[in-house]
Design an enzyme around this catalytic site. Structure first.
Site, short mmCIF file in Angstrom:
data_model
loop_
_atom_site.label_atom_id
_atom_site.label_comp_id
_atom_site.label_asym_id
_atom_site.label_seq_id
_atom_site.Cartn_x
_atom_site.Cartn_y
_atom_site.Cartn_z
N GLU A 231 3.84 4.53 -2.27
CA GLU A 231 2.57 4.23 -2.88
C GLU A 231 2.85 3.50 -4.07
O GLU A 231 1.93 2.50 -4.43
CB GLU A 231 1.66 5.48 -3.03
CG GLU A 231 1.73 6.51 -2.01
CD GLU A 231 1.30 5.86 -0.61
OE1 GLU A 231 0.48 4.84 -0.91
OE2 GLU A 231 1.88 6.25 0.46
N GLU B 87 -9.29 3.68 2.75
CA GLU B 87 -8.46 3.03 3.97
C GLU B 87 -8.56 3.53 5.35
O GLU B 87 -8.46 4.79 5.48
CB GLU B 87 -6.97 2.83 3.67
CG GLU B 87 -6.50 1.67 4.48
CD GLU B 87 -4.88 1.43 4.17
OE1 GLU B 87 -4.43 1.97 3.14
OE2 GLU B 87 -4.36 0.67 4.77
N1 B3K Z 1 -2.11 3.07 3.29
C1 B3K Z 1 -2.24 4.46 3.41
C2 B3K Z 1 -2.64 4.79 4.73
C3 B3K Z 1 -3.87 5.20 4.98
C4 B3K Z 1 -4.17 5.68 6.47
C5 B3K Z 1 -5.57 5.30 6.84
N2 B3K Z 1 -5.94 5.81 8.10
C6 B3K Z 1 -0.96 4.94 2.92
C7 B3K Z 1 0.21 4.14 3.21
O1 B3K Z 1 0.82 3.53 4.06
O2 B3K Z 1 0.88 3.95 1.85
ZN ZN Z 2 1.73 2.18 3.06
#
Ligand code: B3K
Ligand code: ZN
Length: 860
Positions: free
Chosen positions: A295, A118
């Site tokens: 997460e 991501e």
């Molecule tokens: N979704 C990831 C974020 C990743 C960062 C990319 N530059 C972590 C989170 O928000 O859960």
């Molecule tokens: Zn997140």
């Protein structure tokens, strides 16, 4: 620069329902064979198959098993001409994980191989339509040398594995849930697992594993506890069940972000997994719990329902932050959690919203999407959804989220889809409310109160304005829900809370039954993410600080009392008498809080905290940060002297509480160091003795770090001894050595800037580890006295860092631009020095897209 516009969204021309990925893993040369089952999308505009790449070379392209030559590179992208509407496309690439210092895509971390995809890292691994609305079922085959990479992990469930005679082994993973490429992950290396189990509400047994390096497995218990609690909580509170047989977490030391929600294989920064009392503070424990939950919650809010495009990032992030905040509130003290969350919002998001990088929670354009993983998208995004919970109430809000998950399961959705589902499910009209997604800037609400003794009525008159932000000079009124109470002065009680919902630029509300003018308690629980300007008298604030039955409002009154005083002091509006009176009022209120036996210590710890310099600076424009610092320190010293015996008594009382993870023990630890902080401002010599004693007696990191933090700010011999001892004791623990860097960079010591310069040359410092870079330089950039050194040396230091780090890791480098970008709200001499550093960066011949975007916007 190429600017991507939200309005330009088009559905993908081709879909990829299935992908097989074959990795021949090697630290320096990993071979990737990707086989994509592609289908022309009926909803697309037609055209060839465009596969995104980033620095990749296609070694071979074949279609339906035959070598194919009808392809061409268009910049970094590979464009394939295909005769029919469904084909199998196979592409071979070779990548070098060790050369990948950007830590995006597949990279090496201390002999381990891992991924971060991501937002757009997958295109650094193989050619693919790397956009979140292309969902595929992944089958992944990993082959590697068995001795070097004994553990081979990817998303989903393990299907098969085996060994070859040449010393390699292999594993096949299959993820049955279609997912966008940004959720792909693999990990290969020498790791060991801590294991547990969870049985879901429908009776599915799930194996849980947390993978770490040998030696770290003694520090995973708290993360595992948090994971199990999260799984349980999401079933009970949102009706969301886990959907694979296995849930893996891997902790790695080199990581750009905090963690990543890859389907069934979360990858974490070690910082948010490893914790034991000896090496992690209470705040670290909370960080682990919150991020593990965050997460995990993404499995539904992000993975099962993902984002159509990156402009919708807050769809998953705002909602998931809200969910992790609600979870943490339920695990411990809800009022304290709320206060902490608001403090983060005010110190990180409010400045963003009033600066050159301000953007709506759903941005309209970007150059580099990595720059939009912001406090606005995350934390303000959470506040916006929290307002929906205030408007709907918990049951109706739950009906709305149920409908959202039901409607959009398996889809790539939009913020608009979310709002519509909440409207339909909760029975709300959110037409005007949608402006929260469109308009940037923190709304300012002015409140006036008039009392008519004859009729016994109270009238509250509101005016709201949303300040102009880049690209948005004129704003429309917002929907602002304000939980409000009117306190009777005589009884100290109120007759029930009102929910006032503002929707117009100016509005009045009248209340009956008040023989006397009441005390106004407004935006209780911080029900709206706005700045309130209510002319509350010192007496009213003291009253609320002592009596308000809403914990947040009580904290807020105490903060306001100090903010009003310090802003007046910084702006030179206090004569000696009013300074004395202001201090006396604050000292009286603080003394009462220290003496209030009905308060628990965690909450007391919030109430005695002075507003931060970043938040104070927000109230003054343009601001002289040196004056803010000096006035705040002077008040702290005065309070340290004035309440000296109370601080000493508090420090003694808290020192007697034995270590434990219960609220009382945690509260005692929090107050213990706060008492030291006040004493240090008043009497450095005495405080140094107490801090040294606290350090020497510490049986946990909270006490040890607190004591060292205080010593670090003092020019005393005990300082250097303690620092040396700390470094020697924890030399083999990178996360603790990060603290050693941070404490010095963030310290009140007058030579902190020199210390940072020296630390950048320390053998333990490296630009290749993001945690270490942040430990030194983020702490420094957040240290106003050092960063805002009058000669501009602090600004030059950050600009030097950005220029040196950018070629290594542009993503992390770009994060350091914002502190310099604040120049417009700083007094003119420093503003010119800050701007000059931005111009120096802008003049560099090569800059990452990340840094280029932030610097050019900051200079505009
Ligand atoms: N979704 C990831 C974020 C990743 C960062 C990319 N530059 C972590 C989170 O928000 O859960
Ligand atoms: Zn997140």
């Amino acid at each position: 620069p190429v600017v991507i516009q939200r309005a330009d969204y088009r559905p993908p021309a081709w879909l990829v329902p299935d992908i097989a990925l074959d990795f021949l893993l090697d630290l320096a040369a990993t071979q990737v064979t990707a086989t994509l089952d592609v289908e022309r999308n009926a909803a697309g505009d037609g055209g060839p198959l465009r596969l995104n790449g980033d620095g990749l070379v296609a070694q071979s392209v074949s279609v339906d098993g035959e070598p194919h030559s009808a392809w061409a590179m268009d910049g970094d992208d590979l464009v394939v001409e295909l005769p029919g509407d469904a084909h199998q496309v196979t592409i071979e690439t070779t990548i070098d994980p060790t050369a990948n210092t950007q830590l995006s895509g597949l990279y090496a971390s201390g002999g381990l191989l891992c991924t971060q995809c991501e937002a757009e890292g997958f295109r650094r691994i193989t050619f693919f339509p790397d956009r979140p609305d292309v969902l595929s079922r992944y089958t992944v085959t990993l082959t590697a040398d068995k001795a070097a990479f004994p553990v081979l992990l990817s998303n989903g469930n393990p299907m098969d594995s085996g060994e070859e005679d040449d010393g390699t082994h292999w594993a096949i993973w299959h993820d049955p849930w279609p997912k966008p490429s940004y959720l792909f992950a693999l990990v290969a290396g020498d790791l060991i697992a801590t294991r547990d189990r969870f049985t879901t509400m429908s009776g599915r047994d799930v194996d849980l594993a947390i993978w770490v390096r040998a030696g770290d497995e003694t520090r995973t218990a708290h993360a595992m506890r948090a994971l199990i609690a999260s799984m349980d909580w999401d079933e009970k509170v949102y009706g969301r069940e886990y959907d694979l047989d296995l849930f893996n977490i891997v902790a790695v030391s080199d990581f750009n972000a905090g963690a990543m929600e890859n389907k069934g294989l979360n990858i974490f920064n070690t910082r948010y997994i490893l914790a034991d009392p000896e090496t992690a503070t209470d705040a670290d424990y909370d960080g682990v719990e919150g991020v593990v939950a965050h997460e995990y919650f993404h499995n539904w809010s992000g993975n099962r329902v993902t984002c159509r495009d990156w402009f919708q990032l807050s769809l998953k992030e705002g909602f998931t932050v809200l969910r992790d905040q609600q979870f943490s509130a339920d695990q411990g003290s809800a009022p304290v959690k709320r206060i902490e969350d608001v403090r983060v919002l005010r110190s990180a998001q409010f400045p963003e919203d009033s600066g050159p990088l301000a953007h709506p929670i759903r941005p309209d354009s970007y150059q580099e999407i990595s720059n939009f993983y912001t406090a606005t998208v995350y934390n303000k995004g959470a506040e916006v959804i929290r307002m929906m919970t205030v408007l709907a109430g918990p049951e109706r809000f739950r009906a709305g989220t149920d409908l959202y998950f039901e409607r959009h399961d398996g889809e790539a959705a939009t913020c608009e889809d979310f709002v519509t589902a909440i409207e339909d499910g909760a029975g709300l009209d959110l037409k005007q409310f949608r402006r929260w997604y469109e308009q940037a800037g923190t709304p300012q609400v002015d409140v006036g109160m008039t009392h008519d003794a004859a009729s016994g009525t109270v009238t509250l008159a509101f005016k709201q304005t949303v300040p102009p932000t880049p690209g948005q000079p004129v704003k429309q009124p917002m929907v602002i829900p304000l939980r409000t109470a009117l306190f009777d002065r005589a009884t100290g009680r109120h007759g029930g809370e009102h929910l006032i919902v503002l929707a117009d630029a100016a509005q009045t509300f009248t209340f009956d039954g008040f023989a006397e003018a009441p005390v106004l308690s407004i935006n209780r629980g911080f029900s709206a993410p706005v700045a309130i300007n209510a002319p509350q008298s010192v007496e009213d604030l003291v009253f609320l600080a002592g009596h308000d039955d809403d914990a947040f409002a009580r904290y807020e009154a105490m903060q306001q009392l100090v903010v009003q005083h310090l802003v007046a002091a910084v702006e030179g509006r206090l004569d000696d008498a009013s300074r004395e009176a202001g201090r006396a009022a604050i000292g009286g209120a603080l003394g009462a809080i220290l003496a209030d036996t009905a308060l628990d210590d965690l909450m007391r710890g919030e109430l005695v905290m002075l507003p931060g310099e970043a938040y104070l600076a927000e109230q003054i424009n343009p601001v002289d940060p040196a004056r803010v610092h000096a006035e705040r320190e002077a008040l702290k010293a005065w309070l340290g002297r004035e309440l000296g015996d109370a601080w000493r008594g508090l420090h003694d009382r808290c020192t007697a509480v034995p270590y434990g993870l219960d609220a009382a023990a945690r509260g005692a630890r929090k107050l213990k160091t706060q008492a030291l902080v006040y004493l240090a401002a008043a009497d450095p010599v005495e405080a140094a003795q107490r801090a040294k004693a606290q350090y020497d007696a510490a049986d946990n990191m909270t006490d040890r770090q607190g004591a060292l933090m205080v010593l670090c700010g003092l020019d005393v011999p005990a300082r250097d001894d303690a620092l040396a001892h700390f470094h020697a004791r924890f030399a083999d623990n990178r996360l603790v050595i990060d603290k050693w860097f941070s404490l010095q960079a963030g310290s009140l010591h007058p030579r902190a800037l020199d210390h940072v310069r020296a630390l950048a040359q320390h053998a333990d410092f490296t630009l290749t580890n993001p945690n270490r870079v942040r430990a030194l330089y983020m702490a420094f950039a957040a240290n106003p006295q050092a960063f805002h050194a009058a000669d501009g040396a602090g600004y030059a230091l950050i600009a030097d860092l950005i220029l040196a780090l950018d070629p290594i890791n542009g993503n992390v480098a770009a994060r350091f631009v914002a502190p310099l970008g604040r120049w417009r709200r700083i007094e003119p001499v420093r503003a010119a020095l800050m701007r000059a550093q931005l111009e120096r960066i802008a003049a560099a011949p090569r800059l990452s897209r990340d840094v280029r975007e932030q610097v050019s916007k900051s200079l505009d």
